[in-house]
Design an enzyme around this catalytic site. Sequence first.
Site, PDB file in Angstrom:
ATOM      1  N   GLU A  35      21.018 -25.783  35.708  1.00 41.52           N
ATOM      2  CA  GLU A  35      19.831 -25.234  36.370  1.00 41.52           C
ATOM      3  C   GLU A  35      18.899 -24.592  35.343  1.00 41.52           C
ATOM      4  OE1 GLU A  35      17.471 -21.932  37.645  1.00 41.52           O
ATOM      5  OE2 GLU A  35      19.539 -21.559  37.043  1.00 41.52           O
ATOM      6  N   ASP A  39      15.143 -26.217  34.779  1.00 46.21           N
ATOM      7  CA  ASP A  39      13.932 -25.426  35.007  1.00 46.21           C
ATOM      8  C   ASP A  39      12.930 -25.663  33.881  1.00 46.21           C
ATOM      9  OD1 ASP A  39      12.353 -23.205  36.210  1.00 46.21           O
ATOM     10  OD2 ASP A  39      12.904 -22.168  34.368  1.00 46.21           O
ATOM     11  N   GLU A 111      16.974 -28.342  40.324  1.00 55.94           N
ATOM     12  CA  GLU A 111      16.739 -28.168  38.890  1.00 55.94           C
ATOM     13  C   GLU A 111      17.941 -28.657  38.080  1.00 55.94           C
ATOM     14  OE1 GLU A 111      13.713 -24.313  39.013  1.00 55.94           O
ATOM     15  OE2 GLU A 111      15.867 -23.996  38.792  1.00 55.94           O
TER      16      GLU A 111
END
Length: 219
Positions: A35, A39, A111
């Site tokens: 994640e 991002d 993400e």
Amino acid sequence: MARLGHEFTSPDLLREALTHASLSAPTRASNQRLEFLGDRVLGLIVAEALLKADPEASEGELAPRLNALVRKETCAAVAEAIALGDFLMMGRSEMLSGGRRKTAILGDAMEAVIAAIYLDAGMERTRKLVLKLWEPHLKGVEGRARDPKTALQEWAQSRSMPPPEYVVVDRSGPDHKPNFTIEVRLRDGSSARATAASKRAAQQSAAKSLLAVKETEHG
């Protein structure tokens, strides 16, 4: 996952991307590290797309568009569109509490999946998939980016907070030309202030300032 439009060379990457922290173990990694990477990959792809779509836009115009496209609520909406929640692996208590539909969990998982695709197939493949999945959001981003109050409320709601509170802390100037100073507050104690000629404008400006701070803090 056929709905992603990508067949993984390394299925373990997808498995990790779909594993929520509530099910992690020493032998089973959660999707938190992916994640973190996803991002950043998403931010780069979207920033490039925005620059290409509007070569004349200033940084001040591009920044809120970028925030609108990469925030958790948008990532969660994309995840919902491909039914990503159906494939998430999580602990029983999290699943029973509706974890498959929670904005924060879906956004993080989306993400993580982006990072998994990036590590599996590289940036060019990831860019094509992200632009395809984000196409509906890219089209209308100018309108959503102009409404910081809604964006801040969605941010708070996704983290189980009550709606932001707006308080008039000062009013100055003559009746025909007043200035209002508004403070917006969140339950976590954070706040921001702004002054404008109308309450609405001051609220929007304060919300924009606080949202920028919170998104910087939480990524």
